[in-house]
Design an enzyme around this catalytic site. Structure first.
Site, mmCIF file in Angstrom:
data_model
loop_
_atom_site.group_PDB
_atom_site.id
_atom_site.type_symbol
_atom_site.label_atom_id
_atom_site.label_comp_id
_atom_site.label_asym_id
_atom_site.label_seq_id
_atom_site.Cartn_x
_atom_site.Cartn_y
_atom_site.Cartn_z
ATOM 1 N N HIS A 168 0.835 -1.192 0.000
ATOM 2 C CA HIS A 168 0.000 0.000 0.000
ATOM 3 C C HIS A 168 0.872 1.245 0.000
ATOM 4 O O HIS A 168 1.842 1.327 0.772
ATOM 5 C CB HIS A 168 -0.917 0.027 1.227
ATOM 6 N N SER A 169 0.559 2.195 -0.865
ATOM 7 C CA SER A 169 1.268 3.467 -0.913
ATOM 8 C C SER A 169 2.764 3.227 -1.142
ATOM 9 O O SER A 169 3.147 2.535 -2.084
ATOM 10 C CB SER A 169 0.997 4.255 0.376
ATOM 11 N N MET A 170 3.615 3.753 -0.278
ATOM 12 C CA MET A 170 5.055 3.582 -0.449
ATOM 13 C C MET A 170 5.493 2.139 -0.243
ATOM 14 O O MET A 170 6.591 1.755 -0.648
ATOM 15 C CB MET A 170 5.792 4.495 0.518
ATOM 16 N N GLN A 195 -1.217 -0.861 -4.180
ATOM 17 C CA GLN A 195 -2.437 -0.083 -4.016
ATOM 18 C C GLN A 195 -2.078 1.375 -3.749
ATOM 19 O O GLN A 195 -1.460 1.685 -2.729
ATOM 20 C CB GLN A 195 -3.269 -0.641 -2.854
ATOM 21 N N SER A 197 0.169 3.284 -5.035
ATOM 22 C CA SER A 197 1.614 3.459 -4.872
ATOM 23 C C SER A 197 2.142 4.410 -5.936
ATOM 24 O O SER A 197 1.925 4.186 -7.134
ATOM 25 C CB SER A 197 2.333 2.108 -4.986
#
Length: 940
Positions: A168-170, A195, A197
């Site tokens: 998720h993200s980073m 997700q 990212s």
């Protein structure tokens, strides 16, 4: 004049607030369903080798569990397929509960004995999107965690050979960074799902480490793409509700022929069709279900582990995240299909359209469309149905026997799932061996459904519409009326292919009859990126949808499309007009992170205007007046344009590269990638038009931010006044020379031993204290002069002036004679130090993420390593301490340096505008240079 200034900056603030409102609240509410745990979640810590635990004391690895499953896995003897969740910026390892709980429920409802083991990593909720110094550590810990997970399966009959990653993200960026490690075996990871990212570029580049990290990852996946082709990566963007990471940044840069790298926006994911914010993308039930279904389809029933075939992974992910045909992956029937239905079950359709409602009674029913006499007149066959049970429902007959089809081929694999029904469009010219098209409308269980089919002419159902110009401000409208005689109409939105465009599309539908019809589906389709969005409407209705893009068109081949899945014999009127608030929202979505750079430029121009006033009249103008006089956009934009024109010349590029100078930063409005080293990409129409608007918005932030700071100082000085004796000297708050030297040494030691941002914050607060003392002195002098006007007149006649800074603060509580000139000197110094304090505060804000990271990990280590502020911040520390004693008199004594500084500040502003938008950390360097020049003007 003052009214005009406040009106201008009030209007600019209004534009900014309109854009912010559209960015944050201008879309529908989050329609995601929440995922719930049926039993209490447990996170069992996985033991790691002592070396790893000592090296990464702030990180941890956990196994998710609930109820009986948590008890069964207490001894960490596992047999499932391992999935590892990676949290993102400031994310918690407990965010894995949605994925883990849904996977557990899915396994319990399956007949096959397969399940997943969901692991999650605790990255200590670090701010890795703002501080890039720990990204490398997270990547190395991820490698150690994967090895620790695989060791748990050593006694398993069919142990896994790798781990599936969900980032998720980073966390998704860290997952791809695994392959940059020298000792990492690429076979340990074959599938990565990310997700929201930001793969293209960081949202904010507040330090050089995050850009170096991205450069390393990008270089690894670009230059060594061959050995990574079997690694499947799926990137899912959140859509317009995610204002933290815009979906354009989630696109994967990969060769066109690399089918293993896929990008999609969640609004286009079948059976999801909703936008998610940056956090809800983790727990959005619709998306979690799609992810879990894909995982279970990727598990081999024989071994209970994930398959190793890249082709199978692509097929499954395409099914669940892109097209979602009716047939499951691997179910497409290439072999001929035979029919055994009785003759009365067959019916030939002699018209161009079929409308059929299945009865409640179970029956077998087939409809035939003859193609022999219709191939030249019609190009496509379109069919749609709701609630139909049959998976294979469209066939092409290759052998007829009377009025019955004996043998056919299955064409159902072309089916696409839409929000209201499934639909299929077949190009007739591609099936020359087919004599009839067959619709299987059987309902063996007696369920009711509707089938609508028709033969189409593509040219007659496709209409081109010229969209209004972006600067039409909604005054120009493009209208088109459609008298629907078909089920599908396509509007080609000409010249709609840039991210700064935003349109309000109004669709009015009306039907002459009121019989029951399938709902209308409107689909905004983007050919160059999977970012389609859907809307449903009943009939009759008036619907409003907004047309915007996450990515600009990479070439000149196509524009966006609006597909109308219409009801037959109805009228539709489509009106398209520019939505100026949405345009502002799009500009802030893409260029909002660079506004602090423009604010810093405006502050430097303000200082320049004040110093010019000191040079000319001996007194600085106020901050508001300085901003109004200094905002001359042509002096900023024309030099940047000239530099870009020169960089288009090959000889100048060679000279520029030989000098080792950085490329000019471009605003991310033209291409999918945010960072481009092509100078020609910078010289585009809209980025250069948007830049002055951003400068005005940045000026509004600086203007009202400095106003808030000034008001805060005014009221804060009231609270601090009882703690200080009244002063009438401009030198209150100044420091002795030896005190300044001691402070500089102490702050340098503090920054070197702990964190550079901490030292900068202390020095900024010291200067802020000087501003507070000047504010208290100004108020004291004003009150005294109001109470003693006769003495003021006498002092003015004597021409007495206050002391200068060389008194080193000795007159702070003395009793010089009061005069208007003393008050004017204090006000002049207050104006200068207000501006300097605003600059120091902005610079301190840029370094705040590293300070937060240092404080968050203080129990593990005292020294921040790496420190993005050290040692580059030393000149800034020295300048901030020495500036405490500066005033207008010391500036006037150095005419040469003052004149030099006035002339050098403008090139610094141009350089900041050219080299800082995508490298925000460079603002600190330019601020440090400007403040160093200021100190030189005061002391030399």
């Amino acid at each position: 004049m003052r009214v005009a200034v406040y009106a201008f900056y009030g209007f600019a603030l209004g534009l900014l607030l309109v854009g912010v409102r559209e960015l944050l609240f201008g879309f529908e509410e989050n329609r995601c369903s929440m995922t719930y745990m049926f039993e209490y979640p447990e996170y069992r810590r996985v033991p790691l080798p002592r070396r790893v635990a000592r090296q990464y004391p702030s990180y941890g690895l956990y196994l998710y569990g609930e109820g009986a499953y948590a008890q069964e896995t207490r001894g960490l003897k596992l047999t499932g397929a391992p999935v590892l969740f990676l949290p993102g910026n400031a994310g918690s390892y407990k965010q894995a509960r949605s994925l883990g709980s849904v996977a557990l429920r899915k396994a319990e409802n399956l007949d096959r004995p397969i399940h997943m083991n969901v692991f999650t990593i605790d990255f200590n909720e670090e701010l890795v999107a703002l501080y890039g110094g720990s990204l490398r550590r997270q990547t190395q810990f991820l490698h150690e965690s994967i090895k620790a997970i695989l060791r748990l399966y050593k006694d398993c009959p069919d142990p896994p050979t790798g781990v599936v990653l969900v980032g998720h993200s980073m966390g998704g960026v860290v997952a791809r960074a695994l392959f940059t490690l020298a000792r990492f075996n690429p076979r340990l990871v074959s599938l990565i799902i990310t997700q929201a990212s930001p793969h293209q570029a960081p949202v904010l580049s507040l330090d050089p480490y995050i850009l170096e990290f991205y450069s390393t990852v990008r270089h690894r996946w670009a230059t060594n793409a061959e050995d990574l082709r079997n690694i499947t990566v799926l990137s899912v963007g959140g859509g317009y509700l995610d204002f933290q990471v815009r979906s354009g940044l989630t696109a994967l840069s990969c060769p066109i022929d690399d089918l293993n790298k896929m990008s999609v926006v969640v609004t286009a994911v079948p059976r999801t069709w909703v936008s998610t914010d940056h956090i809800s993308i983790v727990w959005c039930k619709e998306l979690v279900l799609a992810t879990v279904r894909a995982f279970f389809d990727l598990i081999e029933p024989e071994t209970g582990q994930f398959i190793e075939s890249p082709e199978k992974r692509i097929s499954v992910l395409n099914y669940h995240f892109f097209r979602h045909p009716v047939l499951q992956p691997g179910e497409a029937q290439d072999a001929p299909v035979t029919f055994s239905a009785p003759p009365e079950a067959w019916k030939e359709v002699n018209t161009l359209r079929l409308f059929y409602t299945a009865p409640k009674e179970a029956q077998v029913k087939y409809f035939l469309f003859a193609l022999s006499s219709r191939r030249k007149a019609y190009s496509h066959f379109h069919c749609r149905s709701n609630n139909m049970e049959m998976t294979s429902w469209l066939y092409g007959c290759t052998q007829m026997s009377g009025s019955m089809c004996v043998q056919a081929v299955d064409l159902s694999s072309e089916t696409e799932l839409l929000p209201a029904y499934k639909a299929v469009t077949v190009k007739i010219s591609e099936h020359l061996s087919v004599s009839h098209l067959i619709i299987d409308a059987s309902n063996p269980s007696g369920a009711q459904f509707v089938v609508e089919c028709e033969l189409q002419r593509e040219q007659s159902l496709t209409v081109s519409v010229q969209v209004p110009h972006t600067l039409s401000f909604g005054l120009t409208v493009s209208d088109i009326s459609i008298n629907s005689s078909g089920l599908l109409h396509t509007l080609l939105l000409q010249d709609f292919h840039q991210v700064y465009q935003a349109f309000r599309i109004t669709i009015m539908s009306h039907c002459k009859t009121t019989k029951d019809r399938l709902p209308t589906v409107y689909r905004l389709r983007v050919p160059w990126f999977h970012e389609d969005s859907f809307a449903m409407a009943s009939i009759p209705s008036v619907s409003e949808i907004y047309g915007m893009l996450h990515t600009s068109r990479p070439d000149n081949t196509s524009s966006a499309l609006l597909q109308l899945h219409t009801a037959p014999n109805c009228q539709y009127r489509v009106s398209i007009r520019t939505s100026f608030p949405k345009v502002l929202g799009q500009i802030l979505r893409f260029c909002g992170p660079v506004l602090p750079v423009y604010s810093a430029v405006v502050l430097l121009l303000m200082i320049r205007a004040q110093l010019s006033s000191v040079k000319r009249s001996g007194h600085p103008v106020g901050m508001q007046e300085a901003m109004s006089k200094s905002l001359q956009l042509h002096k900023l934009e024309l030099p940047v344009l000239l530099l870009l024109l020169l960089l288009r010349q090959s000889w100048f590029q060679d000279v520029w590269s030989s000098l080792g100078l950085p490329w000019v930063d471009t605003l991310p409005l033209n291409s999918v990638e945010s960072i481009s080293q092509d100078p020609k990409a910078s010289l585009q129409e809209w980025p250069r038009l948007v830049s002055p608007l951003l400068c005005v918005l940045g000026a509004a932030i600086a203007f009202w931010g400095s106003t808030v700071l000034r008001v805060s100082v005014y009221f804060l000085s009231f609270f601090l006044a009882p703690l200080h004796r009244p002063s009438v000297s401009r030198d209150c708050g100044t420091l002795h020379l030896h005190t300044q030297i001691l402070l500089i040494i102490s702050l340098s030691v503090l920054g070197g031993v702990t964190c550079g941002a901490l030292a900068l914050m202390v020095s900024t607060l010291l200067h802020f204290y000087r501003v507070l003392r000047l504010q208290m002195t100004e108020r004291s002098l004003s009150h005294m002069l109001n109470l003693a006007p006769q003495k003021v007149s006498q002092n003015s006649e004597n021409g007495f002036h206050g002391t200068d800074s060389h008194s080193n603060g000795k007159e702070c509580n003395g009793s010089p004679l009061l005069s208007e000139s003393v008050l004017q000197d204090v006000r002049d110094d207050l104006q200068l130090h207000f501006s300097l304090s605003t600059m120091l505060t902005l610079t301190m804000m840029f370094s705040t993420p590293s300070l937060i990271h240092w404080k968050h990990n203080l129990r593990y280590w005292v020294h921040l390593d790496p420190d993005p502020c050290w040692p580059h911040i030393l000149p800034l520390l020295i300048s901030s301490v020495l500036l405490i004693n500066c005033n207008t008199n010391t500036l006037l004594r150095s005419k040469l340096m003052l004149n030099l500084m006035v002339h050098l500040l403008l090139p610094l502003c141009v350089g900041m505008l050219a080299f800082c938008p995508l490298h925000i950390y460079r603002v600190t360097y330019f601020m440090s240079a400007a403040l160093t020049l200021f100190v030189c003007s005061c002391y030399f």
